[in-house]
Design a protein around this motif. Structure first.
Motif, PDB file in Angstrom:
ATOM      1  N   SER A  17     -14.543  10.329 -30.787  1.00  0.00           N
ATOM      2  CA  SER A  17     -13.467  11.055 -30.973  1.00  0.00           C
ATOM      3  C   SER A  17     -12.236  10.527 -30.587  1.00  0.00           C
ATOM      4  N   GLU A  18     -12.000   9.751 -29.424  1.00  0.00           N
ATOM      5  CA  GLU A  18     -10.964   9.040 -28.968  1.00  0.00           C
ATOM      6  C   GLU A  18     -10.760   7.665 -29.229  1.00  0.00           C
ATOM      7  N   THR A  19     -11.829   6.819 -29.174  1.00  0.00           N
ATOM      8  CA  THR A  19     -11.409   5.297 -29.015  1.00  0.00           C
ATOM      9  C   THR A  19     -12.227   4.562 -30.250  1.00  0.00           C
ATOM     10  N   PHE A  20     -12.151   3.465 -30.279  1.00  0.00           N
ATOM     11  CA  PHE A  20     -12.909   2.373 -31.151  1.00  0.00           C
ATOM     12  C   PHE A  20     -13.137   1.108 -30.272  1.00  0.00           C
ATOM     13  N   ARG A  21     -14.066   0.571 -30.949  1.00  0.00           N
ATOM     14  CA  ARG A  21     -14.477  -0.982 -30.473  1.00  0.00           C
ATOM     15  C   ARG A  21     -15.120  -1.719 -31.825  1.00  0.00           C
ATOM     16  N   VAL A  22     -14.253  -2.942 -31.955  1.00  0.00           N
ATOM     17  CA  VAL A  22     -14.695  -3.748 -33.150  1.00  0.00           C
ATOM     18  C   VAL A  22     -14.807  -5.133 -32.574  1.00  0.00           C
ATOM     19  N   THR A  23     -15.943  -5.736 -33.263  1.00  0.00           N
ATOM     20  CA  THR A  23     -16.107  -7.026 -33.250  1.00  0.00           C
ATOM     21  C   THR A  23     -15.799  -7.844 -34.415  1.00  0.00           C
ATOM     22  N   ILE A  24     -14.909  -8.521 -34.458  1.00  0.00           N
ATOM     23  CA  ILE A  24     -14.223  -9.350 -35.788  1.00  0.00           C
ATOM     24  C   ILE A  24     -14.945 -10.705 -35.694  1.00  0.00           C
ATOM     25  N   PRO A  25     -15.750 -11.029 -36.777  1.00  0.00           N
ATOM     26  CA  PRO A  25     -16.487 -12.406 -36.669  1.00  0.00           C
ATOM     27  C   PRO A  25     -15.348 -13.381 -36.966  1.00  0.00           C
ATOM     28  N   ALA A  26     -15.613 -14.750 -36.709  1.00  0.00           N
ATOM     29  CA  ALA A  26     -14.940 -15.892 -37.032  1.00  0.00           C
ATOM     30  C   ALA A  26     -14.888 -16.072 -38.248  1.00  0.00           C
ATOM     31  N   GLY A  27     -13.697 -16.664 -38.790  1.00  0.00           N
ATOM     32  CA  GLY A  27     -13.367 -16.995 -40.120  1.00  0.00           C
ATOM     33  C   GLY A  27     -12.891 -15.639 -41.047  1.00  0.00           C
ATOM     34  N   THR A  28     -12.641 -14.671 -40.156  1.00  0.00           N
ATOM     35  CA  THR A  28     -12.099 -13.184 -41.087  1.00  0.00           C
ATOM     36  C   THR A  28     -10.832 -12.649 -40.274  1.00  0.00           C
ATOM     37  N   VAL A  29     -10.131 -11.874 -41.099  1.00  0.00           N
ATOM     38  CA  VAL A  29      -9.098 -11.364 -40.490  1.00  0.00           C
ATOM     39  C   VAL A  29      -9.279  -9.718 -40.607  1.00  0.00           C
ATOM     40  N   MET A  30      -9.036  -8.805 -39.544  1.00  0.00           N
ATOM     41  CA  MET A  30      -9.061  -7.610 -39.886  1.00  0.00           C
ATOM     42  C   MET A  30      -7.522  -6.776 -39.869  1.00  0.00           C
ATOM     43  N   HIS A  31      -7.374  -6.070 -40.703  1.00  0.00           N
ATOM     44  CA  HIS A  31      -6.100  -5.288 -40.974  1.00  0.00           C
ATOM     45  C   HIS A  31      -6.122  -3.850 -40.437  1.00  0.00           C
ATOM     46  N   HIS A  32      -5.457  -3.461 -39.330  1.00  0.00           N
ATOM     47  CA  HIS A  32      -5.536  -2.227 -38.771  1.00  0.00           C
ATOM     48  C   HIS A  32      -4.119  -1.930 -38.097  1.00  0.00           C
ATOM     49  N   GLY A  33      -4.009  -0.800 -38.331  1.00  0.00           N
ATOM     50  CA  GLY A  33      -2.668  -0.293 -37.695  1.00  0.00           C
ATOM     51  C   GLY A  33      -1.466  -0.763 -38.161  1.00  0.00           C
ATOM     52  N   GLY A  34      -1.327  -1.588 -39.464  1.00  0.00           N
ATOM     53  CA  GLY A  34      -0.243  -2.657 -39.692  1.00  0.00           C
ATOM     54  C   GLY A  34      -0.254  -3.794 -39.157  1.00  0.00           C
ATOM     55  N   LYS A  35      -1.075  -4.129 -38.547  1.00  0.00           N
ATOM     56  CA  LYS A  35      -1.535  -5.540 -37.648  1.00  0.00           C
ATOM     57  C   LYS A  35      -2.534  -6.219 -38.332  1.00  0.00           C
ATOM     58  N   ARG A  36      -2.507  -7.594 -38.095  1.00  0.00           N
ATOM     59  CA  ARG A  36      -3.644  -8.510 -38.491  1.00  0.00           C
ATOM     60  C   ARG A  36      -4.302  -8.968 -37.358  1.00  0.00           C
ATOM     61  N   TYR A  37      -5.465  -9.077 -37.035  1.00  0.00           N
ATOM     62  CA  TYR A  37      -6.507  -9.426 -36.134  1.00  0.00           C
ATOM     63  C   TYR A  37      -7.495 -10.738 -36.726  1.00  0.00           C
ATOM     64  N   GLU A  38      -7.248 -11.773 -35.990  1.00  0.00           N
ATOM     65  CA  GLU A  38      -8.126 -12.772 -36.422  1.00  0.00           C
ATOM     66  C   GLU A  38      -9.114 -12.975 -35.455  1.00  0.00           C
ATOM     67  N   GLY A  39     -10.300 -13.302 -36.187  1.00  0.00           N
ATOM     68  CA  GLY A  39     -11.489 -13.416 -35.534  1.00  0.00           C
ATOM     69  C   GLY A  39     -11.898 -14.767 -35.053  1.00  0.00           C
ATOM     70  N   PRO A  40     -12.546 -15.112 -34.004  1.00  0.00           N
ATOM     71  CA  PRO A  40     -13.417 -14.207 -33.618  1.00  0.00           C
ATOM     72  C   PRO A  40     -12.833 -13.470 -32.073  1.00  0.00           C
ATOM     73  N   GLN A  41     -12.974 -12.456 -32.268  1.00  0.00           N
ATOM     74  CA  GLN A  41     -12.464 -11.634 -31.159  1.00  0.00           C
ATOM     75  C   GLN A  41     -12.948  -9.874 -31.024  1.00  0.00           C
ATOM     76  N   ASN A  42     -12.996  -9.571 -29.841  1.00  0.00           N
ATOM     77  CA  ASN A  42     -13.199  -7.824 -29.783  1.00  0.00           C
ATOM     78  C   ASN A  42     -12.016  -7.123 -29.634  1.00  0.00           C
ATOM     79  N   VAL A  43     -11.799  -6.090 -30.500  1.00  0.00           N
ATOM     80  CA  VAL A  43     -10.629  -5.426 -30.289  1.00  0.00           C
ATOM     81  C   VAL A  43     -11.213  -3.770 -29.999  1.00  0.00           C
ATOM     82  N   GLU A  44     -10.270  -3.104 -28.864  1.00  0.00           N
ATOM     83  CA  GLU A  44     -10.646  -1.879 -28.514  1.00  0.00           C
ATOM     84  C   GLU A  44      -9.292  -1.213 -28.455  1.00  0.00           C
TER      85      GLU A  44
END
Length: 216
Positions: free
Chosen positions: A163-190
């Motif tokens: 209801s309040e938070t999120f946590r995402v694991t982004i695998p290497a070789g991929t890019v996540m689009h969220h909130g108008g930003k790009r997040y390159e893997g590998p990394q964890n985003v909270e």
């Protein structure tokens, strides 16, 4: 051509967004046709999940989820241990098909549609480029905690949303689009769902940055 409308044609047009741009009123009319009973129903889980996806694309996600739960839940209510080749709530002879008593497959791969439908509709996880090299994460606020794993050619996307938070694991070789930003893997985003969404809205439409203590 018989002159009759086809449920299948409407479904495929909505899934592939071939009916863009539709006004909200037109989208509501198309969705109401799919939710109604005047069109011949689909006969298999293969098309049923596309019908659910079409409804979601037309802005009727809650009805799409209800229809999915009723259809696949109906199989479970009939003691299914895997999902079937076809299903009809009104058919008391659950295992017959093609006019033969035991012709129906009771463990059929094309009935696995909820595996891609739920992450897309509940958590907003969708591919942006082929092979999931880039993908979007646009979750809605959930009343319960949801955890989901989405397999991609480059590894697993692991997601937790509540209801309040999120946590995402982004695998290497991929890019996540969220909130108008790009997040390159590998990394964890909270992050926090409310703050993230408000920042996106304010940056896009008002030109100012949202601050949690700001009151208007």
């Amino acid at each position: 051509c018989s002159g009759r409308h086809s449920r299948h044609a409407i479904i495929l047009a909505a899934v592939w967004n071939l009916n863009d741009p539709l006004t909200p009123r037109d989208s509501a009319v198309v969705a109401d046709r799919l939710l109604g009973t005047d069109l011949a129903p689909v006969g298999t889980p293969y098309l049923k999940i596309f019908e659910c996806l079409a409804l979601a694309n037309l802005g009727r996600s809650e009805e799409a989820l209800e229809r999915m739960h009723a259809y696949w839940g109906g199989m479970l209510d009939q003691n299914a241990t895997a999902f079937w080749e076809s299903f009809d709530h009104g058919n008391s002879d659950a295992y017959s098909m093609y006019g033969r008593r035991w012709a129906k497959s009771l463990c059929h791969a094309w009935a696995s549609g909820p595996l891609f439908f739920l992450p897309q509709v509940k958590l907003g996880i969708t591919p942006v480029k082929d092979g999931w090299t880039e993908w979007a994460f646009n979750p809605s606020i959930q009343t319960n905690t949801i955890e989901q794993t989405v397999p991609t050619p480059n590894g697993l996307i692991d997601v937790m949303v509540n209801s309040e938070t999120f946590r995402v694991t982004i695998p290497a070789g991929t890019v996540m689009h969220h909130g108008g930003k790009r997040y390159e893997g590998p990394q964890n985003v909270e992050g926090k769902l409310f703050t993230s969404r408000m920042a996106e809205i304010s940056d896009s439409f008002r030109g100012w940055t949202y601050h949690p203590s700001h009151v208007i």
